[in-house]
Design a protein around this motif. Structure first.
Motif, short mmCIF file in Angstrom:
data_model
loop_
_atom_site.label_atom_id
_atom_site.label_comp_id
_atom_site.label_asym_id
_atom_site.label_seq_id
_atom_site.Cartn_x
_atom_site.Cartn_y
_atom_site.Cartn_z
N ALA A 83 34.14 28.57 30.37
CA ALA A 83 35.55 28.82 30.97
C ALA A 83 35.49 30.23 31.47
CB ALA A 83 36.64 28.25 30.32
N ALA A 84 35.88 30.34 33.09
CA ALA A 84 35.99 31.56 33.63
C ALA A 84 37.21 31.84 34.14
CB ALA A 84 34.96 32.05 34.45
N TYR A 85 37.69 33.11 34.44
CA TYR A 85 39.14 33.24 34.83
C TYR A 85 38.86 34.18 36.05
CZ TYR A 85 39.99 31.10 30.44
OH TYR A 85 39.82 30.11 29.38
N ALA A 86 39.71 33.95 36.96
CA ALA A 86 39.90 35.12 38.32
C ALA A 86 41.46 35.41 37.87
CB ALA A 86 39.53 34.48 39.48
N SER A 87 41.66 36.63 38.25
CA SER A 87 43.13 37.26 37.98
C SER A 87 43.46 37.88 39.56
CB SER A 87 43.28 38.21 36.93
OG SER A 87 44.48 38.75 36.98
N PHE A 88 44.35 37.69 39.94
CA PHE A 88 44.57 38.12 41.50
C PHE A 88 45.95 38.94 41.17
CE2 PHE A 88 42.71 34.14 42.28
CZ PHE A 88 41.64 34.21 43.22
N THR A 89 45.82 40.16 41.70
CA THR A 89 47.14 41.17 41.61
C THR A 89 47.14 41.81 42.87
OG1 THR A 89 45.46 43.12 40.81
CG2 THR A 89 46.55 41.75 39.08
N ALA A 90 48.55 42.17 43.17
CA ALA A 90 48.81 42.71 44.56
C ALA A 90 50.17 43.01 44.40
CB ALA A 90 48.72 41.77 45.68
N ILE A 91 50.86 44.02 45.20
CA ILE A 91 52.36 44.27 45.39
C ILE A 91 52.98 43.70 46.66
CG2 ILE A 91 53.73 46.46 45.56
CD1 ILE A 91 51.59 47.78 43.86
N ASP A 92 54.06 43.21 46.47
CA ASP A 92 54.87 42.79 47.30
C ASP A 92 55.52 44.03 48.29
OD1 ASP A 92 57.24 42.13 49.15
OD2 ASP A 92 57.43 40.41 47.79
N PRO A 93 55.09 44.16 49.47
CA PRO A 93 55.52 45.70 50.12
C PRO A 93 57.22 45.67 50.36
CG PRO A 93 54.46 44.09 51.75
CD PRO A 93 54.40 43.38 50.39
N GLY A 94 57.51 44.48 50.22
CA GLY A 94 59.24 44.26 50.51
C GLY A 94 60.02 44.83 49.34
N SER A 95 59.75 44.32 48.27
CA SER A 95 60.49 44.27 47.04
C SER A 95 59.67 45.61 46.00
CB SER A 95 60.47 43.05 46.13
OG SER A 95 59.26 42.54 45.79
N GLY A 96 58.53 45.77 46.25
CA GLY A 96 57.68 46.38 45.27
C GLY A 96 57.29 45.72 43.87
N GLN A 97 57.28 44.62 43.99
CA GLN A 97 57.31 43.85 42.80
C GLN A 97 55.73 43.55 42.58
OE1 GLN A 97 58.89 39.78 43.03
NE2 GLN A 97 58.29 39.31 40.80
N SER A 98 55.40 43.54 41.43
CA SER A 98 53.78 43.36 41.11
C SER A 98 53.59 41.80 41.12
CB SER A 98 53.36 43.86 39.71
OG SER A 98 53.25 45.09 39.88
N LEU A 99 52.69 41.34 41.71
CA LEU A 99 52.39 39.80 41.90
C LEU A 99 50.93 39.56 41.12
CD1 LEU A 99 52.81 39.62 45.74
CD2 LEU A 99 54.34 39.23 43.75
N ARG A 100 50.90 38.41 40.41
CA ARG A 100 49.93 38.15 39.49
C ARG A 100 49.81 36.55 39.60
NH1 ARG A 100 48.11 39.08 33.39
NH2 ARG A 100 45.89 38.57 33.70
N SER A 101 48.30 36.10 39.72
CA SER A 101 48.27 34.80 39.54
C SER A 101 46.82 34.60 38.88
CB SER A 101 48.36 33.94 40.90
OG SER A 101 48.01 32.62 40.76
N GLU A 102 46.53 33.71 38.39
CA GLU A 102 45.18 33.48 37.57
C GLU A 102 44.77 31.83 37.80
OE1 GLU A 102 45.37 33.98 33.53
OE2 GLU A 102 45.58 36.20 33.57
#
Length: 132
Positions: free
Chosen positions: A93-112
């Motif tokens: 099993a392998a995993y991909a983790s996506f991260t980014a920042i919402d430019p409107g709220s500054g909130q960190s975004l993460r999905s796997e």
């Protein structure tokens, strides 16, 4: 925001599985969508791809690499092409983790994304056919 793989498959951001053939190109895709359903351009979208070996040690294959804007361009859609090495055991099993920042709220975004790594022959044995 939404996470998608393939030209027409979208699933709300969460961990979900997809089968990947070792040694063949796989293109990760993600589409960032606001709570109002509007695609947006996030800040610093990256991907990390990893798996755990039999000793339980995390092995990073790709570490915090920038995602690439999709072609043709689509607001908020990013891709990352990757080929898993034949040295990784089938069934891992392998995993991909996506991260980014919402430019409107500054909130960190993460999905796997969880990936089931398999060989072409193990796919064929299950009766699955992939068409390029």
């Amino acid at each position: 925001w939404w996470l998608g793989y393939g030209p027409c498959c979208r699933k709300e951001s969460s961990v979900f599985n997809v089968d990947v053939i070792i040694g063949e190109l796989f293109t990760f895709q993600i589409l960032y969508v606001s709570s109002a359903g509007v695609p947006f351009v996030p800040l610093t979208p990256t991907i990390t791809i990893f798996y755990y070996n039999t000793a339980g040690t995390r092995i990073d294959l790709v570490s915090s690499q920038p995602l690439v804007a999709a072609v043709p361009a689509e607001v908020g859609r990013y891709v990352y092409p990757y080929t898993f090495s034949g040295s990784i055991p089938t069934g891992t099993a392998a995993y991909a983790s996506f991260t980014a920042i919402d430019p409107g709220s500054g909130q960190s975004l993460r999905s796997e994304q969880e990936l089931n790594l398999m060989t072409r022959s193990s796919c064929d044995a299950m009766g699955i056919r992939f068409v390029r």
